[in-house]
Design an enzyme around this catalytic site. Structure first.
Site, PDB file in Angstrom:
ATOM      1  N   SER A 216       3.123   1.503  -2.258  1.00  0.00           N
ATOM      2  CA  SER A 216       1.936   1.888  -1.639  1.00  0.00           C
ATOM      3  C   SER A 216       1.929   3.186  -1.696  1.00  0.00           C
ATOM      4  O   SER A 216       0.797   3.613  -0.353  1.00  0.00           O
ATOM      5  CB  SER A 216       1.278   0.601  -0.572  1.00  0.00           C
TER       6      SER A 216
ATOM      7  N   HIS B 131       3.871   1.191  -6.065  1.00  0.00           N
ATOM      8  CA  HIS B 131       2.413  -0.252  -5.813  1.00  0.00           C
ATOM      9  C   HIS B 131       1.041   0.765  -5.450  1.00  0.00           C
ATOM     10  O   HIS B 131       0.447   1.591  -5.258  1.00  0.00           O
ATOM     11  CB  HIS B 131       2.749  -1.128  -4.664  1.00  0.00           C
TER      12      HIS B 131
ATOM     13  N   ASP C  84      -2.857   0.362  -5.858  1.00  0.00           N
ATOM     14  CA  ASP C  84      -4.068  -0.907  -4.576  1.00  0.00           C
ATOM     15  C   ASP C  84      -5.417  -0.460  -5.422  1.00  0.00           C
ATOM     16  O   ASP C  84      -5.787   0.369  -5.487  1.00  0.00           O
ATOM     17  CB  ASP C  84      -3.645  -0.678  -3.731  1.00  0.00           C
TER      18      ASP C  84
ATOM     19  N   MET D 181      -8.511  -1.214  -5.665  1.00  0.00           N
ATOM     20  CA  MET D 181      -9.795  -1.813  -4.700  1.00  0.00           C
ATOM     21  C   MET D 181     -11.933  -1.574  -5.121  1.00  0.00           C
ATOM     22  O   MET D 181     -12.113  -0.256  -5.766  1.00  0.00           O
ATOM     23  CB  MET D 181     -10.066  -1.645  -3.421  1.00  0.00           C
TER      24      MET D 181
ATOM     25  N   HIS E 283      -1.838  -3.852  -8.436  1.00  0.00           N
ATOM     26  CA  HIS E 283      -2.439  -5.130  -7.672  1.00  0.00           C
ATOM     27  C   HIS E 283      -4.705  -4.656  -7.647  1.00  0.00           C
ATOM     28  O   HIS E 283      -4.961  -3.660  -6.749  1.00  0.00           O
ATOM     29  CB  HIS E 283      -1.971  -5.061  -5.523  1.00  0.00           C
TER      30      HIS E 283
ATOM     31  N   MET F 126      -7.405  -5.813  -6.754  1.00  0.00           N
ATOM     32  CA  MET F 126      -8.937  -6.438  -4.776  1.00  0.00           C
ATOM     33  C   MET F 126      -9.680  -5.977  -5.488  1.00  0.00           C
ATOM     34  O   MET F 126     -10.967  -5.200  -5.136  1.00  0.00           O
ATOM     35  CB  MET F 126      -7.846  -5.703  -3.918  1.00  0.00           C
TER      36      MET F 126
ATOM     37  N   MET G 104       0.079 -11.840   1.313  1.00  0.00           N
ATOM     38  CA  MET G 104      -0.745 -11.096   1.504  1.00  0.00           C
ATOM     39  C   MET G 104      -0.475 -10.816   2.999  1.00  0.00           C
ATOM     40  O   MET G 104      -0.802 -11.498   3.801  1.00  0.00           O
ATOM     41  CB  MET G 104      -2.409 -10.188   1.532  1.00  0.00           C
TER      42      MET G 104
ATOM     43  N   GLY H 234      -7.759  -4.560   1.886  1.00  0.00           N
ATOM     44  CA  GLY H 234      -8.724  -3.417   2.060  1.00  0.00           C
ATOM     45  C   GLY H 234      -7.972  -2.088   2.490  1.00  0.00           C
ATOM     46  O   GLY H 234      -8.702  -1.353   1.883  1.00  0.00           O
TER      47      GLY H 234
ATOM     48  N   GLY I 167      -2.653   1.103   6.379  1.00  0.00           N
ATOM     49  CA  GLY I 167      -2.487   1.311   7.874  1.00  0.00           C
ATOM     50  C   GLY I 167      -2.310   0.190   9.210  1.00  0.00           C
ATOM     51  O   GLY I 167      -2.654   0.490   9.910  1.00  0.00           O
TER      52      GLY I 167
ATOM     53  N   ASP J   8       3.324  -8.055   0.929  1.00  0.00           N
ATOM     54  CA  ASP J   8       2.159  -6.414   1.088  1.00  0.00           C
ATOM     55  C   ASP J   8       1.580  -6.489   2.623  1.00  0.00           C
ATOM     56  O   ASP J   8       0.419  -7.391   2.097  1.00  0.00           O
ATOM     57  CB  ASP J   8       1.364  -6.582  -0.009  1.00  0.00           C
TER      58      ASP J   8
ATOM     59  N   GLY K  53       1.360  -3.711   6.159  1.00  0.00           N
ATOM     60  CA  GLY K  53       1.909  -3.740   7.340  1.00  0.00           C
ATOM     61  C   GLY K  53       3.442  -3.880   7.579  1.00  0.00           C
ATOM     62  O   GLY K  53       3.863  -4.047   8.486  1.00  0.00           O
TER      63      GLY K  53
END
Ligand code: DX5
Ligand code: ZN
Length: 227
Positions: A7, A32, A34, A36, A65, A67, A136, A141, A144, A174, A176
């Site tokens: 990611s 990947h 993200d 948002m 992805h 979001m 998820m 959002g 980390g 996806d 952590g």
């Protein structure tokens, strides 16, 4: 073999071209991205121009992805920008069947993502129209965050359902993920691991991939034998 999708949100964005080059050379399977919108999730990241840039910088397929609210309005834009897998959130769409079919009709793989509070049962009717189910393991959002172990049960439920119904949907996880819980997710039935911080904080990406593949190899052998 387990597939790995780093990611980019967790990469050093000040040296993005170099990060993408090192990612491409590390032996991973996807990149990947993200997206948002500050509305569906409480954070803003990047848009189609970033996808376009990453696409020009790597031969790896892009796993995008979304979001965002109303993702239906942006599908074409992200496919044109270079998405190879386009994932929408179950919680953000009214008509999952229609949206997933539209993604496939645009010529790319369709992904359906479920947030931690969405039970697998709520989404399982739509899995036949999805090429990926993105489970998820953090609240969407931010990169980390800590992996939520309850997602393992959801992965296992999805695996059982997909195998029983003989569907061809792959299971991605996806949030952590790292060298410890990645193998646990593979054991539960995941096919693809999206990994941000743990991957990009490592000093040698190729070595990270080697370690992760080594840790998952025995688990995958057991899974194959069990089928
Ligand atoms: C979370 C994103 C994830 C995240 C992964 O909303 O969808 O893809 O960037 O990063 P880590 O592995 O650090 O949780
Ligand atoms: Zn993601």
């Amino acid at each position: 073999m387990i597939k790995i999708s780093p990611s980019v949100l967790a990469a050093d964005l000040g040296h993005l071209a170099d990060e993408i080059k090192r990612t491409s050379e590390s032996g991973v399977d996807y990149v990947h991205l993200d997206i948002m919108d500050g509305h569906f999730v409480p954070n803003l990241t990047f848009g189609p121009d970033m996808v376009r840039f990453v696409n020009s910088a790597t031969d790896l397929p892009l796993d995008v992805h979304l979001m965002i609210s109303n993702p239906e309005e942006y599908l074409e834009i992200y496919v044109e920008a270079g998405a190879d897998v386009l994932t929408v959130h179950f919680e953000a769409i009214d008509d999952s069947t229609k949206t997933l079919r539209t993604i496939r009709d645009l010529g790319v793989k369709s992904g359906l993502s479920i947030s931690p509070n969405t039970p697998f049962d709520a989404a399982k009717t739509y899995i036949s129209d999805a090429d990926w189910l993105l489970v998820m393991s953090v609240h969407p959002g931010f990169a980390g965050q800590r992996f939520m172990a309850q997602s393992l049960k959801k992965i296992a439920d999805a695996r059982q359902f997909i195998d029983r119904e003989k569907l061809r949907c792959e299971i991605a996880v996806d949030g952590g993920m790292d060298l410890t819980n990645g193998p646990r997710a593979a054991e539960a039935g995941a096919d693809i691991l999206a990994i941000g911080s743990s991957f990009y904080k490592s000093s040698d990406y190729a070595e990270y991939v080697r370690q992760l593949r080594q840790a998952t190899a025995a688990i995958e052998r057991d899974r194959q034998q069990a089928i």
